[in-house]
Scaffold this motif. Structure first.
Motif, PDB file in Angstrom:
ATOM      1  N   LYS A 164      -1.657 -55.087  45.563  1.00 45.14           N
ATOM      2  CA  LYS A 164      -2.733 -55.924  46.077  1.00 45.14           C
ATOM      3  C   LYS A 164      -3.722 -55.081  46.876  1.00 45.14           C
ATOM      4  N   ASN A 165      -3.220 -54.133  47.666  1.00 43.48           N
ATOM      5  CA  ASN A 165      -4.108 -53.247  48.418  1.00 43.48           C
ATOM      6  C   ASN A 165      -4.947 -52.394  47.483  1.00 43.48           C
ATOM      7  N   LEU A 166      -4.349 -51.951  46.376  1.00 42.02           N
ATOM      8  CA  LEU A 166      -5.083 -51.143  45.404  1.00 42.02           C
ATOM      9  C   LEU A 166      -6.162 -51.978  44.717  1.00 42.02           C
ATOM     10  N   THR A 167      -5.868 -53.244  44.440  1.00 36.06           N
ATOM     11  CA  THR A 167      -6.851 -54.122  43.817  1.00 36.06           C
ATOM     12  C   THR A 167      -8.037 -54.360  44.744  1.00 36.06           C
ATOM     13  N   VAL A 168      -7.769 -54.588  46.011  1.00 30.51           N
ATOM     14  CA  VAL A 168      -8.850 -54.784  46.986  1.00 30.51           C
ATOM     15  C   VAL A 168      -9.664 -53.500  47.127  1.00 30.51           C
ATOM     16  N   LEU A 169      -8.984 -52.372  47.178  1.00 25.58           N
ATOM     17  CA  LEU A 169      -9.674 -51.082  47.272  1.00 25.58           C
ATOM     18  C   LEU A 169     -10.553 -50.847  46.051  1.00 25.58           C
ATOM     19  N   LYS A 179     -11.979 -53.129  44.154  1.00 23.03           N
ATOM     20  CA  LYS A 179     -13.138 -54.021  44.188  1.00 23.03           C
ATOM     21  C   LYS A 179     -14.187 -53.541  45.179  1.00 23.03           C
ATOM     22  N   VAL A 180     -13.743 -53.032  46.318  1.00 20.90           N
ATOM     23  CA  VAL A 180     -14.692 -52.490  47.296  1.00 20.90           C
ATOM     24  C   VAL A 180     -15.366 -51.236  46.740  1.00 20.90           C
ATOM     25  N   ALA A 181     -14.575 -50.366  46.130  1.00 17.38           N
ATOM     26  CA  ALA A 181     -15.135 -49.144  45.540  1.00 17.38           C
ATOM     27  C   ALA A 181     -16.104 -49.478  44.418  1.00 17.38           C
ATOM     28  N   LEU A 182     -15.770 -50.450  43.582  1.00 20.94           N
ATOM     29  CA  LEU A 182     -16.667 -50.847  42.501  1.00 20.94           C
ATOM     30  C   LEU A 182     -17.960 -51.438  43.039  1.00 20.94           C
ATOM     31  N   LEU A 183     -17.889 -52.168  44.138  1.00 20.26           N
ATOM     32  CA  LEU A 183     -19.096 -52.708  44.761  1.00 20.26           C
ATOM     33  C   LEU A 183     -20.013 -51.579  45.218  1.00 20.26           C
ATOM     34  N   ILE A 184     -19.441 -50.562  45.828  1.00 23.50           N
ATOM     35  CA  ILE A 184     -20.233 -49.405  46.275  1.00 23.50           C
ATOM     36  C   ILE A 184     -20.814 -48.663  45.077  1.00 23.50           C
ATOM     37  N   ILE A 185     -19.998 -48.453  44.049  1.00 27.23           N
ATOM     38  CA  ILE A 185     -20.456 -47.729  42.851  1.00 27.23           C
ATOM     39  C   ILE A 185     -21.573 -48.494  42.153  1.00 27.23           C
ATOM     40  N   TRP A 186     -21.430 -49.809  42.033  1.00 27.26           N
ATOM     41  CA  TRP A 186     -22.477 -50.612  41.394  1.00 27.26           C
ATOM     42  C   TRP A 186     -23.747 -50.670  42.236  1.00 27.26           C
ATOM     43  N   THR A 187     -23.601 -50.603  43.552  1.00 28.43           N
ATOM     44  CA  THR A 187     -24.791 -50.538  44.415  1.00 28.43           C
ATOM     45  C   THR A 187     -25.559 -49.252  44.142  1.00 28.43           C
ATOM     46  N   VAL A 197     -11.201 -44.090  38.580  1.00 27.44           N
ATOM     47  CA  VAL A 197     -10.247 -44.274  37.485  1.00 27.44           C
ATOM     48  C   VAL A 197      -9.147 -43.229  37.565  1.00 27.44           C
ATOM     49  N   PHE A 198      -9.504 -41.993  37.859  1.00 30.81           N
ATOM     50  CA  PHE A 198      -8.492 -40.932  37.978  1.00 30.81           C
ATOM     51  C   PHE A 198      -7.546 -41.206  39.144  1.00 30.81           C
ATOM     52  N   ILE A 199      -8.079 -41.640  40.280  1.00 28.67           N
ATOM     53  CA  ILE A 199      -7.233 -41.953  41.439  1.00 28.67           C
ATOM     54  C   ILE A 199      -6.287 -43.096  41.109  1.00 28.67           C
ATOM     55  N   ASN A 200      -6.797 -44.136  40.429  1.00 32.06           N
ATOM     56  CA  ASN A 200      -5.930 -45.248  40.010  1.00 32.06           C
ATOM     57  C   ASN A 200      -4.822 -44.764  39.089  1.00 32.06           C
ATOM     58  N   TRP A 201      -5.171 -43.926  38.144  1.00 30.24           N
ATOM     59  CA  TRP A 201      -4.172 -43.391  37.220  1.00 30.24           C
ATOM     60  C   TRP A 201      -3.125 -42.587  37.980  1.00 30.24           C
ATOM     61  N   PHE A 202      -3.561 -41.755  38.895  1.00 34.26           N
ATOM     62  CA  PHE A 202      -2.641 -40.915  39.651  1.00 34.26           C
ATOM     63  C   PHE A 202      -1.712 -41.756  40.522  1.00 34.26           C
ATOM     64  N   LEU A 203      -2.254 -42.756  41.217  1.00 37.01           N
ATOM     65  CA  LEU A 203      -1.428 -43.593  42.086  1.00 37.01           C
ATOM     66  C   LEU A 203      -0.462 -44.456  41.290  1.00 37.01           C
ATOM     67  N   CYS A 204      -0.898 -44.990  40.176  1.00 37.10           N
ATOM     68  CA  CYS A 204      -0.007 -45.813  39.348  1.00 37.10           C
ATOM     69  C   CYS A 204       1.076 -44.961  38.686  1.00 37.10           C
ATOM     70  N   ARG A 205       0.737 -43.761  38.284  1.00 36.07           N
ATOM     71  CA  ARG A 205       1.711 -42.859  37.681  1.00 36.07           C
ATOM     72  C   ARG A 205       2.748 -42.444  38.701  1.00 36.07           C
ATOM     73  N   LYS A 206       2.295 -42.196  39.919  1.00 36.53           N
ATOM     74  CA  LYS A 206       3.197 -41.771  40.991  1.00 36.53           C
ATOM     75  C   LYS A 206       4.138 -42.911  41.375  1.00 36.53           C
ATOM     76  N   ARG A 207       3.640 -44.134  41.346  1.00 40.01           N
ATOM     77  CA  ARG A 207       4.422 -45.301  41.703  1.00 40.01           C
ATOM     78  C   ARG A 207       5.506 -45.574  40.671  1.00 40.01           C
ATOM     79  N   VAL A 208       5.216 -45.339  39.389  1.00 46.60           N
ATOM     80  CA  VAL A 208       6.177 -45.592  38.325  1.00 46.60           C
ATOM     81  C   VAL A 208       7.294 -44.556  38.345  1.00 46.60           C
TER      82      VAL A 208
END
Length: 144
Positions: free
Chosen positions: A3-8, A10-18, A132-143
């Motif tokens: 859930k924290n990653l999802t919120v992060l 969305k905030v990052a995507l808001l900044i990137i889209w801005t 996307v790379f950070i998400n991949w790295f964190l999800c890979r590390k979690r698994v």
């Protein structure tokens, strides 16, 4: 954690889209005849160069399509695998000198100078790819 990653995300995507929207409002480049073009014109009309035989200079425009796709997939919490590398490759194609179609008569101009809109655009693409790379790295590390 998810859930924290999802919120992060969305905030990052808001900044990137801005940053991406700012790039649309600013001039992106200057051509050899002194004209400048705003980013929104390039997004709306950029893909038409393929019909004039300017595929090499149109390739970087397709990074926008991947940008939209990757943004939506990241917002939904889905993985985009390797597509962000293709987006980066297409975007980095714009660093090389290229010719732009000026009008329907087939007149062209060479881009001589990149303006602030271009640098905001390339920054938003690099930031999205980093996310996307950070998400991949964190999800890979979690698994593991």
């Amino acid at each position: 954690m998810k859930k924290n990653l999802t919120v992060l995300n969305k905030v990052a995507l808001l900044i990137i889209w801005t940053i991406y929207c700012i790039s649309l409002m600013l001039p992106a480049f200057t051509t050899s005849d002194g004209d400048s073009a705003p980013g929104v014109m390039l997004v709306l009309m950029g893909g038409l160069g393929i019909f004039a035989g300017l595929l090499a200079s149109t390739l970087s425009w397709y990074a926008n399509l991947l940008f939209f796709y990757i943004s939506v997939q990241t917002f939904r919490g889905k993985e985009t695998s390797i597509s962000h590398f293709f987006m980066l490759l297409l975007a980095f194609r714009s660093f090389f000198p290229w010719v732009m179609l000026l009008d329907e008569a087939g007149n062209t101009a060479v881009i001589t100078n990149y303006d602030s809109g271009y640098y905001f655009w390339i920054s938003s693409i690099m930031l999205l790819s980093t996310l996307v790379f950070i998400n991949w790295f964190l999800c890979r590390k979690r698994v593991s």
